[in-house]
Write an enzyme that holds these catalytic residues in place. Sequence first.
Site, short mmCIF file in Angstrom:
data_model
loop_
_atom_site.label_atom_id
_atom_site.label_comp_id
_atom_site.label_asym_id
_atom_site.label_seq_id
_atom_site.Cartn_x
_atom_site.Cartn_y
_atom_site.Cartn_z
N ILE A 12 0.85 -1.20 0.00
CA ILE A 12 0.00 0.00 0.00
C ILE A 12 0.88 1.25 0.00
O ILE A 12 0.61 2.22 -0.72
CB ILE A 12 -0.95 0.00 1.22
CG1 ILE A 12 -1.80 -1.28 1.23
CG2 ILE A 12 -1.86 1.22 1.19
CD1 ILE A 12 -2.57 -1.52 2.53
N ASP A 31 12.05 2.34 5.68
CA ASP A 31 11.59 0.95 5.57
C ASP A 31 12.76 0.03 5.89
O ASP A 31 13.90 0.34 5.52
CB ASP A 31 11.09 0.70 4.13
CG ASP A 31 10.17 -0.50 4.03
OD1 ASP A 31 10.61 -1.61 4.36
OD2 ASP A 31 9.01 -0.33 3.60
N SER A 119 -7.16 -0.89 10.71
CA SER A 119 -7.74 -2.04 10.00
C SER A 119 -9.15 -2.32 10.49
O SER A 119 -9.48 -2.05 11.66
CB SER A 119 -6.87 -3.27 10.28
OG SER A 119 -7.52 -4.45 9.89
N TYR A 143 -3.13 -9.15 16.12
CA TYR A 143 -2.94 -8.15 15.05
C TYR A 143 -3.97 -7.02 15.18
O TYR A 143 -3.62 -5.84 15.20
CB TYR A 143 -3.06 -8.83 13.67
CG TYR A 143 -3.15 -7.82 12.55
CD1 TYR A 143 -2.03 -7.09 12.16
CD2 TYR A 143 -4.37 -7.56 11.90
CE1 TYR A 143 -2.11 -6.13 11.16
CE2 TYR A 143 -4.46 -6.61 10.90
CZ TYR A 143 -3.32 -5.90 10.53
OH TYR A 143 -3.40 -4.94 9.55
N LYS A 147 -3.73 -2.75 16.23
CA LYS A 147 -4.29 -1.61 15.49
C LYS A 147 -5.19 -0.76 16.39
O LYS A 147 -5.12 0.46 16.38
CB LYS A 147 -5.07 -2.11 14.26
CG LYS A 147 -4.17 -2.78 13.22
CD LYS A 147 -3.13 -1.82 12.69
CE LYS A 147 -2.22 -2.44 11.66
NZ LYS A 147 -1.16 -1.51 11.21
N PHE A 171 -10.67 -1.88 4.94
CA PHE A 171 -11.39 -3.14 4.81
C PHE A 171 -10.54 -4.04 3.90
O PHE A 171 -9.33 -4.06 4.04
CB PHE A 171 -12.85 -2.87 4.40
CG PHE A 171 -13.66 -2.46 5.62
CD1 PHE A 171 -13.36 -1.28 6.32
CD2 PHE A 171 -14.64 -3.28 6.14
CE1 PHE A 171 -14.03 -0.94 7.50
CE2 PHE A 171 -15.32 -2.95 7.31
CZ PHE A 171 -15.01 -1.78 7.99
N ARG A 219 -17.79 -9.64 1.83
CA ARG A 219 -16.76 -8.71 2.31
C ARG A 219 -16.75 -7.45 1.45
O ARG A 219 -17.15 -7.46 0.29
CB ARG A 219 -15.36 -9.37 2.22
CG ARG A 219 -15.19 -10.58 3.12
CD ARG A 219 -15.12 -10.18 4.58
NE ARG A 219 -14.94 -11.33 5.47
CZ ARG A 219 -15.93 -12.05 6.01
NH1 ARG A 219 -17.21 -11.76 5.74
NH2 ARG A 219 -15.67 -13.05 6.81
N ARG A 280 -14.75 -21.92 8.17
CA ARG A 280 -13.57 -21.73 9.02
C ARG A 280 -14.03 -21.07 10.31
O ARG A 280 -14.94 -20.25 10.31
CB ARG A 280 -12.55 -20.81 8.34
CG ARG A 280 -11.86 -21.45 7.17
CD ARG A 280 -10.79 -20.55 6.63
NE ARG A 280 -11.30 -19.22 6.31
CZ ARG A 280 -10.66 -18.34 5.54
NH1 ARG A 280 -9.49 -18.65 5.04
NH2 ARG A 280 -11.18 -17.16 5.30
N1 LIG Z 1 -2.98 -5.17 2.96
C1 LIG Z 1 -4.11 -5.18 3.67
O1 LIG Z 1 -5.07 -5.86 3.30
C2 LIG Z 1 -4.22 -4.37 4.95
C3 LIG Z 1 -5.48 -4.28 5.59
C4 LIG Z 1 -5.58 -3.53 6.75
C5 LIG Z 1 -4.48 -2.84 7.25
N2 LIG Z 1 -3.27 -2.96 6.63
C6 LIG Z 1 -2.12 -2.25 7.20
O2 LIG Z 1 -1.54 -1.43 6.20
C7 LIG Z 1 -0.13 -1.32 6.40
C8 LIG Z 1 0.59 -1.65 5.12
O3 LIG Z 1 0.23 -2.95 4.71
P1 LIG Z 1 0.79 -3.60 3.36
O4 LIG Z 1 -0.27 -4.51 2.86
O5 LIG Z 1 1.32 -2.55 2.46
O6 LIG Z 1 1.96 -4.49 3.97
P2 LIG Z 1 3.45 -4.72 3.44
O7 LIG Z 1 3.99 -5.86 4.25
O8 LIG Z 1 3.48 -4.85 1.96
O9 LIG Z 1 4.18 -3.36 3.84
C9 LIG Z 1 4.71 -3.10 5.12
C10 LIG Z 1 6.04 -2.37 4.91
O10 LIG Z 1 6.57 -2.02 6.19
C11 LIG Z 1 7.92 -2.43 6.27
N3 LIG Z 1 8.19 -2.73 7.68
C12 LIG Z 1 7.63 -3.71 8.43
N4 LIG Z 1 8.13 -3.69 9.68
C13 LIG Z 1 9.02 -2.67 9.73
C14 LIG Z 1 9.86 -2.13 10.75
N5 LIG Z 1 9.92 -2.67 11.97
N6 LIG Z 1 10.64 -1.05 10.45
C15 LIG Z 1 10.62 -0.50 9.22
N7 LIG Z 1 9.85 -0.98 8.20
C16 LIG Z 1 9.06 -2.04 8.46
C17 LIG Z 1 8.04 -3.64 5.36
O11 LIG Z 1 9.35 -3.88 4.87
C18 LIG Z 1 7.08 -3.24 4.22
O12 LIG Z 1 7.74 -2.50 3.21
C19 LIG Z 1 0.19 -2.22 7.59
O13 LIG Z 1 0.24 -1.41 8.75
C20 LIG Z 1 -0.99 -3.16 7.65
O14 LIG Z 1 -1.21 -3.66 8.94
C21 LIG Z 1 -3.12 -3.70 5.48
#
Ligand SMILES: NC(=O)c1ccc[n+]([C@@H]2O[C@H](COP(=O)([O-])OP(=O)(O)OC[C@H]3O[C@@H](n4cnc5c(N)ncnc54)[C@H](O)[C@@H]3O)[C@@H](O)[C@H]2O)c1
Length: 326
Positions: A12, A31, A119, A143, A147, A171, A219, A280
């Site tokens: 994202i 990152d 989330s 998890y 959040k 979502f 969903r 599930r």
């Molecule tokens: N993808 C989804 O469906 C979804 C849904 C709800 C919430 N989220 C939230 O959105 C955010 C981004 O999700 P995403 O899908 O892009 O995940 P992703 O795993 O692709 O991206 C997370 C990024 O954070 C970096 N990262 C993780 N831990 C780190 C740390 N300790 N220090 C520095 N960098 C770190 C990772 O290298 C990665 O680039 C997250 O907080 C996730 O919980 C995602």
Amino acid sequence: MTVLVTGGAGYIGAHVVRLLQQRGDAVVVVDDLSSGAAGRVSGAELVELDLTAPHSAARLEGVMRAHRVEAVVHFAAKKSVPESVERPLWYYRQNLGGLATVLEAMTAAQVPKLVFSSSAAVYGNTTSELVGEDDPTSPTNPYGETKLYGEAMARAAAVAGGPRFVGLRYFNVAGAGAPDLGDLGANNLIPMVFERVEQGLEPLVFGDDYPTPDGTCVRDFVHVVDLAAAHLSAIDRLSGDLAHDVFNIGTGRGYSVLEVIEAIGRATGAPATWQVSPRRLGDPATVVASPVRANQELGWRADKNLDDMVGDAWAAWRVRRGGRSG
Ligand SMILES: NC(=O)c1ccc[n+]([C@@H]2O[C@H](COP(=O)([O-])OP(=O)(O)OC[C@H]3O[C@@H](n4cnc5c(N)ncnc54)[C@H](O)[C@@H]3O)[C@@H](O)[C@H]2O)c1
């Protein structure tokens, strides 16, 4: 404006980095590349830093001061529900420890605006037809707890003179803004069905006896490009008066598992057939957002539909698999 994006090399985050660059903002990405890919971030400085490492707040504060950062979008976190059940303390350290680092650095460097990835997992087993932000929050796994408590932590820091914050409760995120920006760590319905299609197997449907129109779970899927745009709206609206600090980011339209499988059939050419497995544990029948608050206060609205999401996700999936499938 200069925006610092933690986790900007992730799925994202990389979309938000591109949108910010397109509108002319300068971007600094922080990152640790634990699940992100450096190749996704071009035209932005990438600072490799683990936000949970000792002294990371001081280092982050230095980056904020050096770049005169005016807003932070904090994505960096771990996002696997089953892993959070197996390693709860590590999830707390990663997700809440990382957020504490960001809040400390922002407070010290006097950066005024924070947008935080929350989330729909904060709600747990929802019963409302459309989930509103004031519905009860009761996460069912560590998890989701990270959040919900993360929102509380950011709120408390704001009261104590830290940055103003907005938490966006995503979502089901799907799709890709470009074929090279697909989700590398997805473990949800659309990639699971792609996996089966690629193997020539019928997708599995976990339960077809839910109280929904076709008996399968419903969903709210939101396209990652629409979701990314919500972050820009949030940064902009944080300059003015906001009545609330958390917002659902969804479409308000639910799709059933069978509707998703049919859309995947249209995108891939695979026959839209499936096998029914038992339910599930812990899957609620319906989880659909009420996005009214985000529509009204952030001026944000999703405009992409399920076929857009599935088509874009499939294009990205094929790039990731080296174009072998389809
Ligand atoms: N993808 C989804 O469906 C979804 C849904 C709800 C919430 N989220 C939230 O959105 C955010 C981004 O999700 P995403 O899908 O892009 O995940 P992703 O795993 O692709 O991206 C997370 C990024 O954070 C970096 N990262 C993780 N831990 C780190 C740390 N300790 N220090 C520095 N960098 C770190 C990772 O290298 C990665 O680039 C997250 O907080 C996730 O919980 C995602």
